[in-house]
Design a protein around this motif. Structure first.
Motif, short mmCIF file in Angstrom:
data_model
loop_
_atom_site.label_atom_id
_atom_site.label_comp_id
_atom_site.label_asym_id
_atom_site.label_seq_id
_atom_site.Cartn_x
_atom_site.Cartn_y
_atom_site.Cartn_z
N ASP A 85 0.81 -1.21 0.00
CA ASP A 85 0.00 0.00 0.00
C ASP A 85 0.85 1.27 0.00
OD1 ASP A 85 -2.83 1.12 0.43
OD2 ASP A 85 -1.72 2.06 2.07
N ARG A 86 0.25 2.35 -0.39
CA ARG A 86 0.93 3.66 -0.39
C ARG A 86 1.53 3.98 0.97
NH1 ARG A 86 0.05 9.07 2.06
NH2 ARG A 86 0.33 10.65 0.45
N ASP A 87 0.88 3.56 2.06
CA ASP A 87 1.35 3.84 3.41
C ASP A 87 1.86 2.57 4.10
OD1 ASP A 87 0.65 6.57 3.19
OD2 ASP A 87 -1.43 6.09 3.67
N ALA A 88 2.35 1.61 3.33
CA ALA A 88 2.82 0.35 3.91
C ALA A 88 3.98 0.60 4.88
CB ALA A 88 3.28 -0.59 2.80
N PRO A 89 4.04 -0.15 5.98
CA PRO A 89 5.18 -0.03 6.91
C PRO A 89 6.46 -0.54 6.27
CG PRO A 89 3.78 -1.87 7.53
CD PRO A 89 3.05 -1.14 6.43
N GLY A 90 7.57 -0.35 6.96
CA GLY A 90 8.88 -0.67 6.39
C GLY A 90 9.22 -2.14 6.31
N ARG A 91 8.49 -2.99 6.99
CA ARG A 91 8.78 -4.42 6.97
C ARG A 91 7.50 -5.22 6.78
NH1 ARG A 91 13.76 -5.94 9.06
NH2 ARG A 91 12.99 -7.87 9.99
N ALA A 92 7.63 -6.32 6.07
CA ALA A 92 6.51 -7.22 5.85
C ALA A 92 7.04 -8.65 5.82
CB ALA A 92 5.80 -6.88 4.54
N GLU A 93 6.17 -9.60 6.09
CA GLU A 93 6.61 -10.98 6.22
C GLU A 93 5.84 -11.92 5.31
OE1 GLU A 93 7.54 -13.05 10.19
OE2 GLU A 93 5.62 -13.94 9.61
N LEU A 94 6.59 -12.77 4.61
CA LEU A 94 6.02 -13.89 3.87
C LEU A 94 6.24 -15.16 4.69
CD1 LEU A 94 7.24 -13.36 0.20
CD2 LEU A 94 4.87 -13.75 0.88
N LEU A 95 5.20 -15.98 4.77
CA LEU A 95 5.31 -17.22 5.53
C LEU A 95 4.75 -18.36 4.70
CD1 LEU A 95 6.00 -18.60 8.27
CD2 LEU A 95 3.61 -18.21 8.91
#
Length: 294
Positions: A85-95
């Motif tokens: 998203d335009r305002d996505a946080p700096g980290r995301a996780e794939l599991l």
């Protein structure tokens, strides 16, 4: 219950914000040299930044995949699509949950972007109270839009390199926003392309299936056209003067689908092109790249 959690690096093509499409296609010895293990590693390519996207391949024995703790569809060849998203946080996780009961995890670093922000030293302009009639009309319109976005056809358009629907001047950029005396206004949710006149034809940026083709003008969007590209990815084209397709039509990349207009809330003829993946609003420019020379 998952017995083992294995942290795996995400193998990315290129570097920086504009990731290429190379490593994802590596095979054999080249893949081994890069340290890629198809049994346990993810492979990604795309634009790992706010408003961006990525195509990937899950580990070989993946039986379920999630992103940000939400399930992600996996194609038979283990390919998948995710976006930020335009305002996505700096980290995301794939599991990925594997067939043997273990899991493998990859953490993505999502690059921030400097959005065009205009600070206006006055309060928001007052508007007239919404009438009950308008509220009823708008509720019906948003119901149609939300229903169209929930449709998920088995389209393969999400796999393609998108093309420009029309060539013209970018008159409005994704993510730009005005702040009125400290009160944020809504940010611009798409990319505006102006050609100078109504009636200019535009084409499908990728394969898909038409999920909405408004017969009459919506109050804000005008003659709205929406296309499902599969895997939760869809495009919307606002302010059209005419459509060349109808709901249920399968369209191919480059196919003529409509004409630019100034219907709905528009100050002049232009094509507002917006892209969404699930609830995430995305930057169309990150799908097509710079306007090619003509």
């Amino acid at each position: 219950m998952l017995e083992t959690m294995i942290d795996r690096r995400l193998l990315l093509a290129g570097g920086g914000l504009g990731l290429g499409l190379g490593l994802w296609q590596i095979r054999g010895l080249a893949a081994e040299a890069a340290g890629y293990d198809a049994a346990t590693d993810f492979a990604l390519s795309g634009q790992l930044t706010q408003g961006g996207w990525a195509r990937g391949k899950a580990p070989a024995s993946t039986r379920a995949l999630s992103f940000g703790r939400r399930p992600v569809l996996i194609a038979p060849d283990r390919s998948f699509f995710i976006a930020f998203d335009r305002d996505a946080p700096g980290r995301a996780e794939l599991l990925a949950e594997l067939a043997d009961g273990t899991a493998t995890r990859g953490v993505l670093n999502i690059a921030p972007r400097a959005w065009k922000i205009e600070r206006i030293p006055i309060g928001p302009r007052p508007g007239s109270p919404l009438s009950a009639e308008y509220a009823r009309r708008r509720e019906g319109e948003t119901t149609q839009i939300n229903a169209a976005r929930r449709i998920d056809h088995n389209s393969e358009g999400w796999r393609q390199k998108f093309i420009w629907p029309v060539y013209g001047r970018i008159s409005g950029r994704f993510g730009s926003q005005r702040i009125y005396n400290g009160t944020p206004g809504s940010y611009h949710s798409g990319m505006d392309i102006a050609t100078g006149a109504s009636g200019t034809p535009f084409v499908a940026p990728a394969d898909g299936i038409v999920t909405l083709a408004a017969a009459s003008s919506f109050s804000l969007e005008g003659r709205l056209l929406m296309i499902d590209h599969g895997m939760g990815l869809n495009s919307a084209f606002l302010h059209c003067s005419a459509h060349a397709v109808k709901v249920g039509d399968m369209v191919c990349q480059g196919q003529f689908i409509g004409r630019i207009g100034a219907t709905g809330r528009a100050t002049g003829p232009h094509l507002h092109w917006s892209v969404k993946w699930r609830d995430a609003r995305l930057d169309p420019l990150l799908f097509v790249g710079a306007l090619p020379g003509r």
